[in-house]
Design an enzyme around this catalytic site. Structure first.
Site, PDB file in Angstrom:
ATOM      1  CE  LYS A  22     -38.750 -15.698   1.093  1.00 49.26           C
ATOM      2  NZ  LYS A  22     -40.235 -15.697   0.866  1.00 49.26           N
ATOM      3  NE  ARG A  96     -38.453  -9.389  -0.674  1.00 49.55           N
ATOM      4  CZ  ARG A  96     -38.448 -10.152   0.379  1.00 49.55           C
ATOM      5  NH1 ARG A  96     -37.310 -10.643   0.802  1.00 49.55           N
ATOM      6  NH2 ARG A  96     -39.549 -10.300   0.870  1.00 49.55           N
ATOM      7  NE  ARG A 135     -44.681 -14.527   8.306  1.00 50.04           N
ATOM      8  CZ  ARG A 135     -44.096 -14.228   7.262  1.00 50.04           C
ATOM      9  NH1 ARG A 135     -43.252 -15.008   6.717  1.00 50.04           N
ATOM     10  NH2 ARG A 135     -44.137 -12.909   6.659  1.00 50.04           N
ATOM     11  NE  ARG A 169     -42.796 -10.009   8.788  1.00 52.36           N
ATOM     12  CZ  ARG A 169     -42.283 -10.594   7.683  1.00 52.36           C
ATOM     13  NH1 ARG A 169     -41.534 -11.674   7.688  1.00 52.36           N
ATOM     14  NH2 ARG A 169     -42.514  -9.918   6.522  1.00 52.36           N
ATOM     15  NE  ARG A 180     -44.734  -9.094   2.966  1.00 49.56           N
ATOM     16  CZ  ARG A 180     -45.284  -9.680   4.113  1.00 49.56           C
ATOM     17  NH1 ARG A 180     -46.333  -9.313   4.766  1.00 49.56           N
ATOM     18  NH2 ARG A 180     -44.540 -10.633   4.386  1.00 49.56           N
TER      19      ARG A 180
END
Ligand code: ADP
Ligand code: ADP
Ligand code: ZN
Length: 223
Positions: A22, A96, A135, A169, A180
């Site tokens: 996203k 969400r 990431r 992160r 998650r």
């Protein structure tokens, strides 16, 4: 209602589990089409970094991989929505929950706006863990990268801004990612049928390359 919005201005949601792509696609749409990325994750991380009351509340929840309250994230979106009025908003990571979807409809409706597309990035769950744990982003401009799938063209230098500092992160670890994903399945996936009933959902194969996914999204926006 009076509006300074061009005829082709679109408000879209990018929907998909953590690591679906996203943020990567939202950044590209912002750079290439001048749309505005509204990422509640980025807004929350900014609040955490500044140590605001919202940030202090959100920090532990985010580190656990759970969802921050609907009231907090809906307020954050409400504060920024007008900044995206003229160019179109890309909702990234919001809504969400069903409650957030309702809040968004009200916020847009109050401004004479409505959603044009809900683009679902369909991805294979096991691939997501690899995407998330690899990431990293540019510390200066936030451009997204990946250890294997998307390294900077010149090692150690951001393609977008030339910066040399990168960051990861704290919630991008395997254990938090599993939570998650469970949150996504339990609370976010159920909003898809609501948008399907309105004929808004367009599916894109999120397992394709970044460029192929971008082309599929462009085809929807131009279609
Ligand atoms: P999200 O915002 O949905 O959590 P990101 O856009 O941050 O996802 O992507 C997660 C990671 O996967 C990033 O490291 C990104 O560089 C990488 N990535 C994004 N899209 C793809 C893709 N189509 N193929 C391979 N890796 C991707
Ligand atoms: P992802 O890469 O998992 O898509 P985000 O950056 O969108 O991550 O979100 C990171 C974290 O911020 C989430 O795990 C959650 O704790 C919080 N968060 C972000 N957006 C929302 C939202 N719309 N509702 C509730 N919590 C949110
Ligand atoms: Zn950069």
């Amino acid at each position: 209602m009076a509006s300074n919005r061009g005829a082709s201005t679109l408000d879209i949601i990018l929907l998909g589990p953590p690591g679906a792509g996203k943020g990567t696609q939202a950044q590209r749409l912002q750079a290439k089409r001048g749309m505005i990325q509204l990422s509640t994750g980025d807004m929350l991380r900014e609040a955490v970094a500044k140590g605001t009351p919202v940030g202090i509340k959100a920090k532990v929840v985010m580190e656990a991989g759970e969802l921050v309250s609907d009231a907090i994230v809906s307020a954050l979106i409400g504060e920024r929505l007008d900044t995206a009025a003229a160019h179109g908003a890309i909702f990234d990571g919001f809504p969400r929950t069903e409650h957030q979807a309702d809040a968004l409809e009200i916020l847009l409706g109050e401004r004479g706006r409505k959603l044009d597309h809900v683009i679902e990035l369909v991805v294979d769950e096991e691939a997501l863990v690899e995407r998330i744990t690899g990431r990293f982003t540019c510390a200066t401009c936030g451009a997204p990268y990946h250890d294997r799938f998307h390294v900077p063209q010149v090692a150690g230098t951001c393609d977008a801004c030339g910066g040399h500092e990168f960051k990861r992160r704290p919630d991008d670890n395997e254990q938090t990612v599993r939570t998650r994903m469970a949150e996504y399945r339990a609370k976010t996936a159920p909003i898809l049928p609501l948008y399907e009933a309105k004929g808004l959902v367009r599916r894109v194969d999120g397992m394709l390359t970044v460029e192929q996914v971008a082309a599929a999204i462009d085809a929807i926006l131009d279609g």
